[in-house]
Structures are given as structure tokens and as C-alpha cells.
Design a protein around this motif. Structure first.
Motif, PDB file in Angstrom:
ATOM      1  N   ALA A  42       4.674   9.317   1.161  1.00  0.00           N
ATOM      2  CA  ALA A  42       4.783   8.201   0.223  1.00  0.00           C
ATOM      3  C   ALA A  42       5.742   7.142   0.750  1.00  0.00           C
ATOM      4  N   LEU A  43       6.804   7.575   1.389  1.00  0.00           N
ATOM      5  CA  LEU A  43       7.774   6.618   1.945  1.00  0.00           C
ATOM      6  C   LEU A  43       7.090   5.665   2.921  1.00  0.00           C
ATOM      7  N   PHE A  44       6.282   6.212   3.822  1.00  0.00           N
ATOM      8  CA  PHE A  44       5.612   5.353   4.800  1.00  0.00           C
ATOM      9  C   PHE A  44       4.497   4.545   4.153  1.00  0.00           C
ATOM     10  N   ILE A  45       3.828   5.103   3.149  1.00  0.00           N
ATOM     11  CA  ILE A  45       2.821   4.324   2.430  1.00  0.00           C
ATOM     12  C   ILE A  45       3.467   3.111   1.771  1.00  0.00           C
ATOM     13  N   PHE A  46       4.623   3.314   1.150  1.00  0.00           N
ATOM     14  CA  PHE A  46       5.333   2.199   0.520  1.00  0.00           C
ATOM     15  C   PHE A  46       5.724   1.147   1.551  1.00  0.00           C
ATOM     16  N   ILE A  47       6.183   1.593   2.718  1.00  0.00           N
ATOM     17  CA  ILE A  47       6.555   0.647   3.773  1.00  0.00           C
ATOM     18  C   ILE A  47       5.343  -0.165   4.216  1.00  0.00           C
ATOM     19  N   TRP A  48       4.216   0.505   4.434  1.00  0.00           N
ATOM     20  CA  TRP A  48       3.005  -0.186   4.888  1.00  0.00           C
ATOM     21  C   TRP A  48       2.491  -1.155   3.834  1.00  0.00           C
TER      22      TRP A  48
ATOM     23  N   ILE B 242       8.602 -10.758  -2.828  1.00  0.00           N
ATOM     24  CA  ILE B 242       8.320 -10.408  -4.226  1.00  0.00           C
ATOM     25  C   ILE B 242       6.908  -9.842  -4.366  1.00  0.00           C
ATOM     26  N   GLY B 243       5.943 -10.488  -3.699  1.00  0.00           N
ATOM     27  CA  GLY B 243       4.577  -9.990  -3.746  1.00  0.00           C
ATOM     28  C   GLY B 243       4.453  -8.599  -3.145  1.00  0.00           C
ATOM     29  N   GLY B 244       5.104  -8.387  -1.998  1.00  0.00           N
ATOM     30  CA  GLY B 244       5.084  -7.065  -1.383  1.00  0.00           C
ATOM     31  C   GLY B 244       5.703  -6.010  -2.284  1.00  0.00           C
ATOM     32  N   GLY B 245       6.800  -6.386  -2.948  1.00  0.00           N
ATOM     33  CA  GLY B 245       7.449  -5.454  -3.856  1.00  0.00           C
ATOM     34  C   GLY B 245       6.581  -5.086  -5.042  1.00  0.00           C
ATOM     35  N   LEU B 246       5.891  -6.067  -5.617  1.00  0.00           N
ATOM     36  CA  LEU B 246       5.025  -5.798  -6.779  1.00  0.00           C
ATOM     37  C   LEU B 246       3.868  -4.879  -6.408  1.00  0.00           C
ATOM     38  N   PHE B 247       3.262  -5.111  -5.264  1.00  0.00           N
ATOM     39  CA  PHE B 247       2.154  -4.246  -4.842  1.00  0.00           C
ATOM     40  C   PHE B 247       2.671  -2.846  -4.476  1.00  0.00           C
ATOM     41  N   THR B 248       3.890  -2.747  -3.972  1.00  0.00           N
ATOM     42  CA  THR B 248       4.462  -1.438  -3.680  1.00  0.00           C
ATOM     43  C   THR B 248       4.699  -0.660  -4.971  1.00  0.00           C
ATOM     44  N   LEU B 249       5.195  -1.335  -6.007  1.00  0.00           N
ATOM     45  CA  LEU B 249       5.359  -0.680  -7.309  1.00  0.00           C
ATOM     46  C   LEU B 249       4.006  -0.230  -7.858  1.00  0.00           C
ATOM     47  N   LEU B 250       2.975  -1.037  -7.645  1.00  0.00           N
ATOM     48  CA  LEU B 250       1.635  -0.654  -8.080  1.00  0.00           C
ATOM     49  C   LEU B 250       1.159   0.585  -7.331  1.00  0.00           C
ATOM     50  N   SER B 251       1.452   0.656  -6.043  1.00  0.00           N
ATOM     51  CA  SER B 251       1.060   1.841  -5.273  1.00  0.00           C
ATOM     52  C   SER B 251       1.820   3.080  -5.748  1.00  0.00           C
ATOM     53  N   ALA B 252       3.041   2.895  -6.244  1.00  0.00           N
ATOM     54  CA  ALA B 252       3.789   4.023  -6.800  1.00  0.00           C
ATOM     55  C   ALA B 252       3.098   4.575  -8.043  1.00  0.00           C
ATOM     56  N   VAL B 253       2.537   3.684  -8.861  1.00  0.00           N
ATOM     57  CA  VAL B 253       1.782   4.123 -10.044  1.00  0.00           C
ATOM     58  C   VAL B 253       0.562   4.933  -9.618  1.00  0.00           C
ATOM     59  N   VAL B 254      -0.116   4.469  -8.558  1.00  0.00           N
ATOM     60  CA  VAL B 254      -1.293   5.181  -8.055  1.00  0.00           C
ATOM     61  C   VAL B 254      -0.908   6.575  -7.558  1.00  0.00           C
ATOM     62  N   LEU B 255       0.184   6.673  -6.800  1.00  0.00           N
ATOM     63  CA  LEU B 255       0.630   7.974  -6.299  1.00  0.00           C
ATOM     64  C   LEU B 255       1.053   8.885  -7.440  1.00  0.00           C
TER      65      LEU B 255
ATOM     66  N   LEU C 218       8.918   6.772 -13.862  1.00  0.00           N
ATOM     67  CA  LEU C 218      10.094   5.929 -13.676  1.00  0.00           C
ATOM     68  C   LEU C 218      10.798   6.257 -12.365  1.00  0.00           C
ATOM     69  N   ARG C 219      10.828   7.538 -12.011  1.00  0.00           N
ATOM     70  CA  ARG C 219      11.473   7.921 -10.754  1.00  0.00           C
ATOM     71  C   ARG C 219      10.625   7.489  -9.556  1.00  0.00           C
ATOM     72  N   TRP C 220       9.307   7.532  -9.703  1.00  0.00           N
ATOM     73  CA  TRP C 220       8.430   7.025  -8.650  1.00  0.00           C
ATOM     74  C   TRP C 220       8.670   5.531  -8.427  1.00  0.00           C
ATOM     75  N   LEU C 221       8.805   4.785  -9.523  1.00  0.00           N
ATOM     76  CA  LEU C 221       9.037   3.348  -9.408  1.00  0.00           C
ATOM     77  C   LEU C 221      10.386   3.063  -8.747  1.00  0.00           C
ATOM     78  N   GLY C 222      11.396   3.855  -9.097  1.00  0.00           N
ATOM     79  CA  GLY C 222      12.697   3.699  -8.458  1.00  0.00           C
ATOM     80  C   GLY C 222      12.643   4.008  -6.973  1.00  0.00           C
ATOM     81  N   PHE C 223      11.877   5.033  -6.615  1.00  0.00           N
ATOM     82  CA  PHE C 223      11.665   5.386  -5.204  1.00  0.00           C
ATOM     83  C   PHE C 223      11.029   4.219  -4.460  1.00  0.00           C
ATOM     84  N   ALA C 224       9.975   3.652  -5.047  1.00  0.00           N
ATOM     85  CA  ALA C 224       9.283   2.526  -4.415  1.00  0.00           C
ATOM     86  C   ALA C 224      10.205   1.318  -4.265  1.00  0.00           C
ATOM     87  N   LEU C 225      10.979   1.019  -5.290  1.00  0.00           N
ATOM     88  CA  LEU C 225      11.887  -0.132  -5.238  1.00  0.00           C
ATOM     89  C   LEU C 225      12.962   0.079  -4.174  1.00  0.00           C
TER      90      LEU C 225
END
Length: 281
Positions: free
Chosen positions: A152-158, A193-206, A217-224
Motif C-alpha cells: 500500500a505504501l508504494f501504491i500510495f507513492i505511485w 493537492i490533486g495527487g493527495g486527493l487521489f491518494t486518499l481515494l486510493s486509501a478508501v479503495v484499499l 480513518l487510519r487508512w486515510l492517515g496512512f495515505a496522508l
């Protein structure tokens, strides 16, 4: 077209190796990250020796990093060999310090600083990966490997990198505010900002894919955490390259540059993630 094909194939191999080794199991994950740590340390030393005229002992410095990775992985599973591996790491660090006496370095302080900085900047992040993936199961009394968090860490980075570029490319002309022009003139606030919003969206998917892992909430914090630390990691490497006067850190990955270019975000994101999980446990 040729460059695009080379870049695509290289990127596909890189992603397949990272994902495959991480998901397959702890042994393959260890060998992947230990190999990447050694190669990245070698690349770091090559850049410093070439552009700063340092005399970093690249083979020993790379070996020292691998030993640190092994020591932390053994520590994560409470191996009885952990103390010996850390002792070996301490011995190699002493060697890096003492060896300058015999190599007649023109600037031993510079060489020491660069060696120790590379252990902190490059080796330590890769060594911390098992703290994200290996957990103790109190019910069975055994250690379990969970690949979802490092993956997930690398998915968020990508996701963050990809959509930061796309959002910046399409929207920057409407909101032309630079993020850090002194270091990276092409990065914009709207892209970040756009990259951050899509990363938060990917956290919801995961979270929907792995609902039993941790709360949303912890997934969203991880993504942020990844968004902020990964962006800093990118900027730190850009600062290094700007000081060295190079465009890429290497050419080991055709079309993508060097390993530092590929893992720059992860070098800060991994330690930041470990800290995040410790503080939110």
C-alpha cells in the motif's frame, strides 16, 4: 517512440519485481529490499565520489547497509541472531571510520559524513520495511507476514506521483502557484493537492478491499503521511541532484534514471509510516 517503449518496459519490470517479491513472502521481500539498498548505496557513493570528489568506500558501505537491513529483519522476527548481526553492523561502521586513516583521504570528515549520511538516508528506510509487514500474533505466539502495508505504501507513492503530475499539467495554468520553485520548479500546489486527493481515494479503495486490516480513518492517515513524506523525499533528492549538478542519479533504469530517482519518495515515506503506526497504535 523508442524511448517510450523502453521507459514502459523498464517501469513494468520494476513494478512486477517490487510487487511480486513483496507479495510472495518475507524471504523474497528481504532479498529484494536488501539488494535495492546495496545498489542504491553504491549509486549514492558513485555520485558523491564523481561530483564531490569524495572517497567513499562503496563496496564496504553497501555491505554495511545490507547488514543493517538483515539485522532489522531478524529483529522483527525475534531471531537469536539479531544481536550478532547488529554487532557486525557496528563493526563495519567502525571500519568506515577507521579506514580513512589508511586511505589517505584529502577530506576524511567529508567521507565520514557521507558514509554515515547514506546509512541514515538510504539503508535505514529499507531496513524498516519489516516493521510494516511483520507482526506478532498473540493468539498463535508466532510472527505473521502481512504484505498489504508495504505494498500500500508504494501504491500510495505511485498514485500521488502520477496524479500530481496529471493535475499539475492540466490545471497549473489556472492556479499557477509553485510548490517549491527553488528546488523543483515544475512542482505546483495544485498538482500536489490533486495527487493527495487521489491518494486518499486510493486509501478508501484499499480499505474496501481489505476491510479487516484497520479502520478507514487510519487508512486515510496512512495515505496522508505518504503524501507529505513522499513529497518531501522527492524534494530532498532533487536538492541533492541540484547541488551535484546532475539530471538523474544514475542510468540503471533506462528511461527512469537511477535507483535514487525511483525510491526518493520511499526513503522518507517508509520511516514516516513506521512512526505513524507507532504513534497511532
Amino acid at each position: 517512440m523508442h524511448n517510450l517503449v523502453v521507459r514502459t518496459l523498464t517501469g513494468a519490470v520494476y513494478v512486477l519485481l517490487l510487487v511480486g517479491c513483496t507479495v510472495y513472502g518475507p524471504v523474497s521481500a528481504f532479498f529484494f529490499f536488501a539488494t535495492v539498498a546495496a545498489a542504491t548505496l553504491w549509486e549514492f557513493g558513485t555520485n558523491m565520489n564523481t561530483h564531490l570528489h569524495a572517497r567513499m568506500p562503496r563496496p564496504i558501505n553497501a555491505m554495511t547497509g545490507v547488514v543493517l537491513v538483515a539485522a532489522v529483519w531478524l529483529s522483527a522476527i525475534a531471531s537469536d541472531q539479531t544481536a550478532r548481526m547488529f554487532a557486525l553492523y557496528g563493526l563495519l561502521m567502525l571500519y568506515l571510520l577507521v579506514s580513512t586513516l589508511y586511505r589517505r583521504s584529502d577530506s576524511p570528515l567529508r567521507d565520514w559524513t557521507l558514509c554515515f549520511a547514506s546509512q541514515l538516508y538510504v539503508a535505514l528506510p529499507f531496513a524498516l520495511v519489516p516493521l510494516l509487514s511483520i507482526v506478532y500474533d498473540a493468539e498463535t505466539g508466532a510472527f505473521a507476514y502481512n504484505w498489504i502495508y508495504p505494498l500500500a505504501l508504494f501504491i500510495f507513492i505511485w498514485v500521488n506521483d502520477t496524479f500530481a503530475y496529471l493535475c499539475g499539467w492540466t490545471l497549473h495554468k489556472y492556479i499557477p502557484y509553485k510548490l517549491f520553485p527553488r528546488i523543483s520548479p515544475k512542482k505546483s500546489w495544485i498538482g500536489s493537492i490533486g495527487g493527495g486527493l487521489f491518494t486518499l481515494l486510493s486509501a478508501v479503495v484499499l480499505w474496501q478491499w481489505q476491510p479487516d486490516t484497520m479502520p478507514l480513518l487510519r487508512w486515510l492517515g496512512f495515505a496522508l503521511t505518504i503524501v507529505v513524506a513522499g513529497t518531501w523525499g522527492d524534494l530532498v533528492e532533487s536538492l541533492i541532484k541540484r547541488q551535484l549538478g546532475v539530471k538523474d542519479s544514475g542510468n540503471v533504469l533506462p528511461g527512469h534514471g537511477g535507483l535514487l530517482d525511483r525510491f526518493d519518495s520511499a526513503l522518507l515515506a517508509i520511516p514516516a509510516s513506521v512512526i505513524y503506526f507507532i504513534l497511532t497504535a
